[in-house]
Design a protein around this motif. Structure first.
Motif, PDB file in Angstrom:
ATOM      1  N   ALA A 112       0.843  -1.197   0.000  1.00  7.59           N
ATOM      2  CA  ALA A 112       0.000   0.000   0.000  1.00  7.59           C
ATOM      3  C   ALA A 112       0.878   1.247   0.000  1.00  7.59           C
ATOM      4  N   VAL A 131      -3.051   5.921   2.139  1.00  9.67           N
ATOM      5  CA  VAL A 131      -4.155   5.651   3.048  1.00  9.67           C
ATOM      6  C   VAL A 131      -5.227   6.700   2.774  1.00  9.67           C
ATOM      7  N   HIS A 163      -8.610   8.764   3.540  1.00 10.52           N
ATOM      8  CA  HIS A 163      -9.404   9.160   4.701  1.00 10.52           C
ATOM      9  C   HIS A 163     -10.394  10.229   4.268  1.00 10.52           C
ATOM     10  N   THR A 166       1.745   6.259   2.888  1.00 10.13           N
ATOM     11  CA  THR A 166       2.285   5.317   3.858  1.00 10.13           C
ATOM     12  C   THR A 166       3.808   5.488   3.874  1.00 10.13           C
TER      13      THR A 166
END
Length: 304
Positions: free
Chosen positions: A47, A50, A52, A59
């Motif tokens: 990954a 991230v 949100h 990351t």
């Protein structure tokens, strides 16, 4: 090996703080950019972002890759600049003509990329409808012109010295006031559903729209307001105000300055092809480089 286009996408997200803002900067739709990032994550095997509610953050692996990506992209930029000098693109001017839709929605990101690659080439841009743009290319007044054709419709004849290279095909879609019953469904709308509907019609003497208008007339749409110039911004504004429904290119509908309901039409018969017109009888390094950039940019956007 990582695709430089996907590396640039990751860097853009890191700088913009969200996929949506990065997509606007790069000239992608957010879903298309998300697909590019997902492919990069598969290539990296981990990954990189991230998501949100306020956007996206890197990351640890993403931060590492962005640092390396910036170096790679800087080196590619230097290489482009050096090759431009070898190709005769270290000076001069690219003269471009464009109709309004392409000038507002397509060209800014492409011209930004061209300027980054060839910073020493000057740019002049003229607001020209397709027929006038093609004539200006034939006369040697400009190097390239954005033009379009519609389906259904016959081919537009070009001067012997001019060719047109397709770069983008889009469907025409229905626009209405927000909440209108015709644009509330999720499936494609049968043209028969337009019977009796007040239609904001385009100029009947506009060559690109004649056959489109004929199809809508056959479906039973009733002309309510006639816009006598090919101004899609005005069509969307009138539809938004509830004066009728209109049929416009999807690109226009999705980026309308006024709120409109949008729905795809059944069959996908009504389409617009955007092309770039250029001379075929003389060497034009800057024009050739910009056509190649357009070709790469929009073929990726349509197939991503």
């Amino acid at each position: 090996m990582y695709d430089p286009t996907r590396l640039a996408a990751l860097v853009a997200v890191a700088e913009a703080g969200s996929i949506t803002r990065a997509a606007e900067r790069l000239g992608y739709t957010p879903p298309a950019l998300s697909q590019q990032l997902a492919k990069l994550e598969r290539e990296a095997g981990t990954a990189l972002l991230v998501r949100h509610h306020r956007g996206a953050r890197l990351t640890g692996a993403g931060e590492l890759l962005v640092a390396r990506a910036r170096r790679v992209l800087d080196e590619l930029e230097r290489a482009r600049h050096e090759l431009a000098g070898l190709a005769g693109l270290s000076g001069g001017t690219l003269r471009l003509g464009t109709f309004q839709t392409a000038g507002v929605h397509l060209l800014p990101s492409a011209l930004s990329a061209f300027r980054r690659a060839y910073p020493d080439v000057g740019l002049t841009i003229a607001d020209l409808e397709p027929a006038a743009g093609v004539a200006a290319v034939a006369a040697g007044e400009i190097d390239l012109a954005m033009t379009h054709t519609y389906e259904p419709g016959g081919p537009v004849p070009l001067p012997a010295s001019v060719s047109a290279e397709p770069i983008l095909v889009e469907e025409l879609v229905l626009v209405s006031a927000p909440g209108h019953a015709l644009t509330s469904g999720g499936s494609r709308l049968p043209l028969a559903e337009l019977a009796g509907q007040p239609l904001i019609s385009m100029a009947v003497d506009h060559p690109g729209r004649r056959e489109v208008e004929a199809v809508l007339t056959e479906a039973g749409a009733t002309p309510s307001v006639l816009v006598t110039t090919p101004g899609y911004i005005l069509v969307c504004a009138l539809a938004s105000a509830g004066l009728g429904v209109g049929v416009v290119p999807e690109m226009v509908a999705r980026t309308s300055a006024t709120p409109v309901g949008v729905r795809a039409l059944e069959g996908g018969r009504l389409r617009r092809t955007i092309s770039v017109a250029h001379r075929t009888d003389e060497a034009a390094p800057a024009a050739d480089a910009f056509r190649a950039l357009l070709r790469g940019t929009f073929s990726r956007a349509q197939h991503s």
